[in-house]
Design an enzyme around this catalytic site. Structure first.
Site, PDB file in Angstrom:
ATOM      1  N   THR A   1      18.930  41.970  37.953  1.00  0.00           N
ATOM      2  CA  THR A   1      19.592  40.687  37.758  1.00  0.00           C
ATOM      3  C   THR A   1      18.550  39.604  37.568  1.00  0.00           C
ATOM      4  O   THR A   1      17.451  39.682  38.129  1.00  0.00           O
ATOM      5  CB  THR A   1      20.502  40.340  38.948  1.00  0.00           C
ATOM      6  OG1 THR A   1      21.069  39.043  38.735  1.00  0.00           O
ATOM      7  CG2 THR A   1      19.760  40.316  40.271  1.00  0.00           C
TER       8      THR A   1
ATOM      9  N   ASN B   1      19.834  36.490  38.078  1.00  0.00           N
ATOM     10  CA  ASN B   1      20.569  35.417  38.770  1.00  0.00           C
ATOM     11  C   ASN B   1      20.086  35.354  40.218  1.00  0.00           C
ATOM     12  O   ASN B   1      20.390  36.244  41.008  1.00  0.00           O
ATOM     13  CB  ASN B   1      22.071  35.721  38.698  1.00  0.00           C
ATOM     14  CG  ASN B   1      22.920  34.672  39.394  1.00  0.00           C
ATOM     15  OD1 ASN B   1      22.453  33.984  40.287  1.00  0.00           O
ATOM     16  ND2 ASN B   1      24.173  34.565  38.978  1.00  0.00           N
ATOM     17  N   PRO B   2      19.337  34.298  40.576  1.00  0.00           N
ATOM     18  CA  PRO B   2      18.778  34.226  41.931  1.00  0.00           C
ATOM     19  C   PRO B   2      19.850  34.114  43.010  1.00  0.00           C
ATOM     20  O   PRO B   2      19.588  34.444  44.175  1.00  0.00           O
ATOM     21  CB  PRO B   2      17.881  32.973  41.906  1.00  0.00           C
ATOM     22  CG  PRO B   2      18.281  32.207  40.702  1.00  0.00           C
ATOM     23  CD  PRO B   2      18.949  33.145  39.735  1.00  0.00           C
TER      24      PRO B   2
ATOM     25  N   LYS C   1      22.475  35.987  43.234  1.00  0.00           N
ATOM     26  CA  LYS C   1      22.954  37.327  43.595  1.00  0.00           C
ATOM     27  C   LYS C   1      21.994  38.068  44.523  1.00  0.00           C
ATOM     28  O   LYS C   1      22.427  38.943  45.283  1.00  0.00           O
ATOM     29  CB  LYS C   1      23.135  38.181  42.330  1.00  0.00           C
ATOM     30  CG  LYS C   1      24.277  37.762  41.422  1.00  0.00           C
ATOM     31  CD  LYS C   1      24.338  38.717  40.212  1.00  0.00           C
ATOM     32  CE  LYS C   1      25.432  38.333  39.238  1.00  0.00           C
ATOM     33  NZ  LYS C   1      25.410  39.210  38.037  1.00  0.00           N
TER      34      LYS C   1
ATOM     35  N   ASP D   1      27.760  43.137  37.512  1.00  0.00           N
ATOM     36  CA  ASP D   1      28.378  42.283  36.513  1.00  0.00           C
ATOM     37  C   ASP D   1      29.663  41.753  37.115  1.00  0.00           C
ATOM     38  O   ASP D   1      30.495  42.517  37.604  1.00  0.00           O
ATOM     39  CB  ASP D   1      28.667  43.011  35.198  1.00  0.00           C
ATOM     40  CG  ASP D   1      28.852  41.992  34.086  1.00  0.00           C
ATOM     41  OD1 ASP D   1      27.871  41.304  33.742  1.00  0.00           O
ATOM     42  OD2 ASP D   1      29.975  41.829  33.586  1.00  0.00           O
TER      43      ASP D   1
ATOM     44  N   LYS E   1      31.120  35.083  53.718  1.00  0.00           N
ATOM     45  CA  LYS E   1      31.383  35.495  52.321  1.00  0.00           C
ATOM     46  C   LYS E   1      31.099  36.990  52.154  1.00  0.00           C
ATOM     47  O   LYS E   1      31.885  37.717  51.529  1.00  0.00           O
ATOM     48  CB  LYS E   1      30.528  34.662  51.347  1.00  0.00           C
ATOM     49  CG  LYS E   1      30.779  35.049  49.896  1.00  0.00           C
ATOM     50  CD  LYS E   1      29.904  34.312  48.884  1.00  0.00           C
ATOM     51  CE  LYS E   1      30.143  34.896  47.485  1.00  0.00           C
ATOM     52  NZ  LYS E   1      29.186  34.424  46.479  1.00  0.00           N
TER      53      LYS E   1
ATOM     54  N   HIS F   1      34.286  40.020  46.670  1.00  0.00           N
ATOM     55  CA  HIS F   1      34.353  41.052  45.632  1.00  0.00           C
ATOM     56  C   HIS F   1      33.115  41.951  45.671  1.00  0.00           C
ATOM     57  O   HIS F   1      33.193  43.167  45.561  1.00  0.00           O
ATOM     58  CB  HIS F   1      34.503  40.375  44.265  1.00  0.00           C
ATOM     59  CG  HIS F   1      33.517  39.263  44.000  1.00  0.00           C
ATOM     60  ND1 HIS F   1      33.260  38.272  44.910  1.00  0.00           N
ATOM     61  CD2 HIS F   1      32.685  39.025  42.956  1.00  0.00           C
ATOM     62  CE1 HIS F   1      32.341  37.460  44.417  1.00  0.00           C
ATOM     63  NE2 HIS F   1      31.974  37.897  43.247  1.00  0.00           N
TER      64      HIS F   1
HETATM   65  P1  ITT Z   1      22.641  38.775  35.615  1.00  0.00           P
HETATM   66  O1  ITT Z   1      23.432  39.316  34.450  1.00  0.00           O
HETATM   67  O2  ITT Z   1      21.185  38.622  35.315  1.00  0.00           O
HETATM   68  O3  ITT Z   1      22.911  39.506  36.886  1.00  0.00           O
HETATM   69  P2  ITT Z   1      24.450  36.519  35.353  1.00  0.00           P
HETATM   70  O4  ITT Z   1      24.646  35.284  36.151  1.00  0.00           O
HETATM   71  O5  ITT Z   1      24.389  36.385  33.860  1.00  0.00           O
HETATM   72  O6  ITT Z   1      23.150  37.259  35.908  1.00  0.00           O
HETATM   73  P3  ITT Z   1      26.953  37.904  35.120  1.00  0.00           P
HETATM   74  O7  ITT Z   1      26.848  38.142  33.666  1.00  0.00           O
HETATM   75  O8  ITT Z   1      27.484  39.013  35.980  1.00  0.00           O
HETATM   76  O9  ITT Z   1      25.557  37.559  35.749  1.00  0.00           O
HETATM   77  O10 ITT Z   1      27.803  36.588  35.348  1.00  0.00           O
HETATM   78  C1  ITT Z   1      28.508  36.418  36.508  1.00  0.00           C
HETATM   79  C2  ITT Z   1      28.890  34.960  36.680  1.00  0.00           C
HETATM   80  O11 ITT Z   1      30.143  34.921  37.397  1.00  0.00           O
HETATM   81  C3  ITT Z   1      27.877  34.246  37.545  1.00  0.00           C
HETATM   82  O12 ITT Z   1      26.920  33.571  36.769  1.00  0.00           O
HETATM   83  C4  ITT Z   1      28.760  33.298  38.346  1.00  0.00           C
HETATM   84  O13 ITT Z   1      28.956  32.130  37.648  1.00  0.00           O
HETATM   85  C5  ITT Z   1      30.083  34.024  38.449  1.00  0.00           C
HETATM   86  N1  ITT Z   1      30.125  34.715  39.739  1.00  0.00           N
HETATM   87  C6  ITT Z   1      29.978  36.041  39.978  1.00  0.00           C
HETATM   88  N2  ITT Z   1      29.997  36.296  41.287  1.00  0.00           N
HETATM   89  C7  ITT Z   1      30.146  35.112  41.898  1.00  0.00           C
HETATM   90  C8  ITT Z   1      30.212  34.723  43.240  1.00  0.00           C
HETATM   91  O14 ITT Z   1      30.076  35.587  44.240  1.00  0.00           O
HETATM   92  N3  ITT Z   1      30.377  33.435  43.502  1.00  0.00           N
HETATM   93  C9  ITT Z   1      30.478  32.534  42.513  1.00  0.00           C
HETATM   94  N4  ITT Z   1      30.400  32.805  41.231  1.00  0.00           N
HETATM   95  C10 ITT Z   1      30.236  34.100  40.914  1.00  0.00           C
END
Ligand code: ITT
Length: 192
Positions: free
Chosen positions: A7, A9-10, A12, A67, A173, A178
């Site tokens: 990922t 996304n910091p 996650k 995802d 949380k 999820h």
């Molecule tokens: P990676 O693909 O690099 O992991 P990304 O942010 O692009 O990063 P996704 O394509 O899975 O990842 O997008 C998921 C988005 O959905 C994420 O950017 C959040 O905006 C939202 N999301 C997912 N889980 C969440 C959570 O637990 N709380 C809040 N928003 C969430």
């Protein structure tokens, strides 16, 4: 054992680390300098598998990808797999949450039901993969509340709770999200 968190996304990463309860030495795709693959699939499961496979084959290490996204009932499941993309290149989630609010208002509904989905995939280099999915139902509140978590957390209240994910302790949380539900299935698939 080493596991790549596939990922960029910091937000996650601490959740993934907590939900794996210290079983692995986690290195992130960013730390390894791995490029971000284009998410070309049309489902959470498809994109999770694509990201895990990409990271495992490039790094030579097992890789875990998430995802995920927010789905709104009144918007027929949007933004769904496009949740990150609704925030634009600047990753502006204040704007993305405004967009969700505006779209719901435009339908004239009073139904603010929504759910988060997380698909988790683990892939081994040039080997097999497993994938699972978890979901939490709830409702949306505007304006958002709280500064914890990431993404759409300020506007989401899980069913039966009064705090938004943005207001909750991270451990709260992680007990009901999820992602937690997907990790419970993943651990059952991998370790039981
Ligand atoms: P990676 O693909 O690099 O992991 P990304 O942010 O692009 O990063 P996704 O394509 O899975 O990842 O997008 C998921 C988005 O959905 C994420 O950017 C959040 O905006 C939202 N999301 C997912 N889980 C969440 C959570 O637990 N709380 C809040 N928003 C969430």
């Amino acid at each position: 054992a080493k596991l790549v968190a596939a990922t960029h996304n910091p937000g996650k990463v601490p959740e993934i680390a907590a939900l794996l309860d210290g079983r692995f030495e986690i290195v992130t795709a960013g730390q390894l300098g791995l490029p971000e693959p284009e998410e070309t699939e049309s489902t959470f499961v498809g994109n999770a598998l694509l990201k895990a496979r990409h990271a495992a084959d490039l790094s030579g290490l097992p890789a875990l990808a998430d995802d995920s996204g927010l789905s709104v009932k009144a918007l027929d499941g949007a933004p769904g797999i496009y949740s990150a993309r609704w925030a634009g290149p600047g990753k502006d989630f204040a704007m993305a949450m405004d967009k969700v609010a505006e779209r719901i208002e435009a339908t004239g509904t009073e139904d603010y039901a929504a759910w988060f989905t997380s698909a988790l995939a683990v892939a081994w280099p040039n080997g097999p993969a497993v994938v699972v999915e978890g979901r939490v139902d709830g409702s949306l509140v505007f304006p958002g509340r709280g500064t914890r978590g990431f993404g759409y957390d300020p506007v989401f209240i899980p069913a039966g709770e009064s705090l938004t994910f943005g207001e909750m302790e991270p451990t709260a949380k992680d007990a009901m999200s999820h992602r937690a539900r997907a990790f419970a299935k993943l651990k059952a698939a991998l370790f039981d």
